[in-house]
Design a protein around this motif. Structure first.
Motif, PDB file in Angstrom:
ATOM      1  N   PRO A  85       0.913  -1.494  -0.100  1.00  0.00           N
ATOM      2  CA  PRO A  85       0.040   0.331  -0.294  1.00  0.00           C
ATOM      3  C   PRO A  85       0.823   0.855   0.267  1.00  0.00           C
ATOM      4  CG  PRO A  85      -0.532  -1.635   1.729  1.00  0.00           C
ATOM      5  CD  PRO A  85       1.022  -2.067   1.415  1.00  0.00           C
ATOM      6  N   ALA A  86       0.284   2.570  -0.921  1.00  0.00           N
ATOM      7  CA  ALA A  86       0.941   3.337  -0.445  1.00  0.00           C
ATOM      8  C   ALA A  86       0.054   4.649  -0.296  1.00  0.00           C
ATOM      9  CB  ALA A  86       1.211   4.260  -2.430  1.00  0.00           C
ATOM     10  N   THR A  87       0.553   5.911   0.413  1.00  0.00           N
ATOM     11  CA  THR A  87      -0.454   6.625   0.311  1.00  0.00           C
ATOM     12  C   THR A  87      -0.980   7.407  -0.743  1.00  0.00           C
ATOM     13  OG1 THR A  87       1.389   7.685   1.248  1.00  0.00           O
ATOM     14  CG2 THR A  87      -0.565   7.244   3.349  1.00  0.00           C
ATOM     15  N   GLY A  88      -2.013   8.128  -0.498  1.00  0.00           N
ATOM     16  CA  GLY A  88      -2.472   9.012  -1.778  1.00  0.00           C
ATOM     17  C   GLY A  88      -2.862   8.648  -3.022  1.00  0.00           C
ATOM     18  N   ALA A  89      -3.362   6.868  -2.627  1.00  0.00           N
ATOM     19  CA  ALA A  89      -3.790   6.667  -3.919  1.00  0.00           C
ATOM     20  C   ALA A  89      -5.390   6.639  -3.949  1.00  0.00           C
ATOM     21  CB  ALA A  89      -3.319   5.016  -3.809  1.00  0.00           C
ATOM     22  N   GLY A  90      -5.836   6.860  -2.839  1.00  0.00           N
ATOM     23  CA  GLY A  90      -7.083   7.127  -2.269  1.00  0.00           C
ATOM     24  C   GLY A  90      -7.789   5.615  -1.591  1.00  0.00           C
ATOM     25  N   CYS A  91      -9.405   5.997  -0.714  1.00  0.00           N
ATOM     26  CA  CYS A  91      -9.676   4.837  -0.208  1.00  0.00           C
ATOM     27  C   CYS A  91      -9.690   3.809  -0.622  1.00  0.00           C
ATOM     28  CB  CYS A  91     -10.945   6.066   0.846  1.00  0.00           C
ATOM     29  SG  CYS A  91     -11.311   4.134   2.354  1.00  0.00           S
ATOM     30  N   ARG A  92      -9.073   2.745  -0.326  1.00  0.00           N
ATOM     31  CA  ARG A  92      -8.584   1.205   0.110  1.00  0.00           C
ATOM     32  C   ARG A  92      -9.837   0.133   1.097  1.00  0.00           C
ATOM     33  NH1 ARG A  92      -4.455   1.906  -1.173  1.00  0.00           N
ATOM     34  NH2 ARG A  92      -3.239   1.576   0.111  1.00  0.00           N
ATOM     35  N   SER A  93     -10.086  -0.383   0.667  1.00  0.00           N
ATOM     36  CA  SER A  93     -10.998  -2.010   1.616  1.00  0.00           C
ATOM     37  C   SER A  93     -10.545  -2.769   1.461  1.00  0.00           C
ATOM     38  CB  SER A  93     -12.155  -1.405   1.575  1.00  0.00           C
ATOM     39  OG  SER A  93     -12.763  -1.684   0.467  1.00  0.00           O
ATOM     40  N   ILE A  94      -9.993  -3.239   2.066  1.00  0.00           N
ATOM     41  CA  ILE A  94      -9.686  -5.033   2.495  1.00  0.00           C
ATOM     42  C   ILE A  94     -10.280  -5.703   3.361  1.00  0.00           C
ATOM     43  CG2 ILE A  94      -8.013  -6.535   2.761  1.00  0.00           C
ATOM     44  CD1 ILE A  94      -5.582  -4.214   2.174  1.00  0.00           C
ATOM     45  N   CYS A  95     -11.339  -6.601   3.042  1.00  0.00           N
ATOM     46  CA  CYS A  95     -11.971  -7.817   3.942  1.00  0.00           C
ATOM     47  C   CYS A  95     -11.454  -8.794   3.739  1.00  0.00           C
ATOM     48  CB  CYS A  95     -13.183  -7.655   2.147  1.00  0.00           C
ATOM     49  SG  CYS A  95     -15.120  -8.489   3.935  1.00  0.00           S
ATOM     50  N   LEU A  96     -11.439  -9.067   5.357  1.00  0.00           N
ATOM     51  CA  LEU A  96     -10.746 -10.688   5.184  1.00  0.00           C
ATOM     52  C   LEU A  96     -11.817 -11.388   5.685  1.00  0.00           C
ATOM     53  CD1 LEU A  96      -8.157  -9.031   5.688  1.00  0.00           C
ATOM     54  CD2 LEU A  96      -7.127 -10.330   7.532  1.00  0.00           C
ATOM     55  N   ILE A  97     -11.831 -13.128   4.517  1.00  0.00           N
ATOM     56  CA  ILE A  97     -12.831 -13.604   4.930  1.00  0.00           C
ATOM     57  C   ILE A  97     -12.529 -14.845   5.693  1.00  0.00           C
ATOM     58  CG2 ILE A  97     -14.696 -12.584   3.703  1.00  0.00           C
ATOM     59  CD1 ILE A  97     -13.676 -14.781   1.789  1.00  0.00           C
ATOM     60  N   GLY A  98     -12.784 -16.264   5.856  1.00  0.00           N
ATOM     61  CA  GLY A  98     -12.185 -17.835   5.928  1.00  0.00           C
ATOM     62  C   GLY A  98     -12.689 -18.370   6.761  1.00  0.00           C
ATOM     63  N   PRO A  99     -12.591 -19.557   7.700  1.00  0.00           N
ATOM     64  CA  PRO A  99     -13.001 -20.682   8.229  1.00  0.00           C
ATOM     65  C   PRO A  99     -13.047 -20.520   9.722  1.00  0.00           C
ATOM     66  CG  PRO A  99     -11.712 -21.394   6.665  1.00  0.00           C
ATOM     67  CD  PRO A  99     -11.522 -19.921   6.573  1.00  0.00           C
ATOM     68  N   THR A 100     -13.477 -20.841  10.929  1.00  0.00           N
ATOM     69  CA  THR A 100     -13.247 -19.735  12.122  1.00  0.00           C
ATOM     70  C   THR A 100     -11.913 -20.811  12.459  1.00  0.00           C
ATOM     71  OG1 THR A 100     -13.734 -22.454  12.701  1.00  0.00           O
ATOM     72  CG2 THR A 100     -15.626 -20.208  12.910  1.00  0.00           C
TER      73      THR A 100
END
Length: 285
Positions: A85-100
């Motif tokens: 990641p780098a600042t200034g690239a706009g808002c970025r959203s990262i979602c983590l999914i997976g088993p328990t």
């Protein structure tokens, strides 16, 4: 038929009688690391076809060539903005999914700390994991230590609102509740969150301590939700690393991160194919 039986017998004992000595040792190592027969055979046959007899007698050259072949079998996106990641690239959203139990919350905390403290990003945390006892408290503790805001959401509509409120962040990290791959109702609920929130990236988190069958079953079911990248966790607890290669090949998704312990913000690294290739060939973690 005789040739096929001899080959099968050699494979069963962890060796290939027809291979040169150095290549035969590497083949056995691949099998011991639980690399699938199909991949292991393809690797050694490709190396043998490319090198002459004198070259095959050079153990360093044979190992380096096999390492290069291994790397090409591991998809990666090292230049991807999410992995670096780098600042200034706009808002970025990262979602983590997976088993328990695969370590999503700890991984979220590591990423938040790395982005905020090392890369000086403005980071926001969102959790929809309201099922586990003390799950929110665990993430809130991390958020307070790192110094980032945390929002708890209960519905897809609340997720959209929370993401909108944090739109001035460089990166928003979204934690989700673990889901059993057989629980279709809960997976459908998770899919609704993802479809409504539309995160930039969805990373499937898999534990390297899990069997290949369980990882592949999880991959098959979570692909119905959405999978853009793969994160392998708990490499420090893994008995072998060949299974990770098998699953990565099956997933056809780039590795985003590897985690190698519980320490926050340490014990996380960008998923580089060469790193995993070295582990498969015996390098210590």
């Amino acid at each position: 038929m005789v040739e096929s039986l001899l080959q099968r017998s050699a494979n069963a004992t962890g060796g290939r009688a027809d291979l040169p000595a150095h290549l035969g040792l590497l083949y056995r190592q691949l099998i011991e690391q639980q690399v699938s027969d199909e991949i292991a055979l393809r690797l050694v046959d490709d190396v043998r076809a490319e090198l002459g007899a004198d070259q095959l007698a050079n153990s360093t050259l044979v190992r380096d060539r096999l390492m290069a072949k291994l790397e090409t079998m591991l998809p990666a996106n090292l230049g991807n903005a999410v992995a670096r990641p780098a600042t200034g690239a706009g808002c970025r959203s990262i979602c983590l999914i997976g088993p328990t139990g695969v370590g999503k919350t700890t991984t979220i905390a590591k990423l938040a700390a790395a982005f905020k403290l090392r890369q000086r990003q403005k980071v926001g945390l969102i959790t929809i994991d309201t099922y586990r006892i003390a799950a929110v408290d665990q993430l809130r503790t991390y958020a307070n230590i790192i110094g980032v805001p945390l929002k708890v959401v209960l519905t897809p509509t609340e997720l959209v609102a929370a993401m909108r409120e944090m739109s001035d962040c460089d990166t928003i990290l979204i934690d989700t509740a673990g889901r059993a791959h057989s629980d279709q109702l809960k997976l459908a609920e998770l899919a609704q969150f993802v479809a409504t929130g539309k995160p930039t990236e969805v990373h499937l988190v898999l534990s390297s301590t899990t069997t290949q069958e369980a990882m592949e079953a999880a991959l098959e079911q979570f692909e119905k939700v959405r999978v853009d990248r793969i994160i392998f966790t708990k490499l420090d607890e893994a008995v072998s690393f060949g299974v990770l290669l098998n699953v990565a090949r099956r997933a056809r998704k780039a590795l985003s991160y590897l985690t190698t312990g519980q320490d926050v913000p340490d014990n996380i690294e960008v998923g580089q194919p060469r790193r995993l290739a070295k582990l498969i060939l015996g390098e210590k973690l």
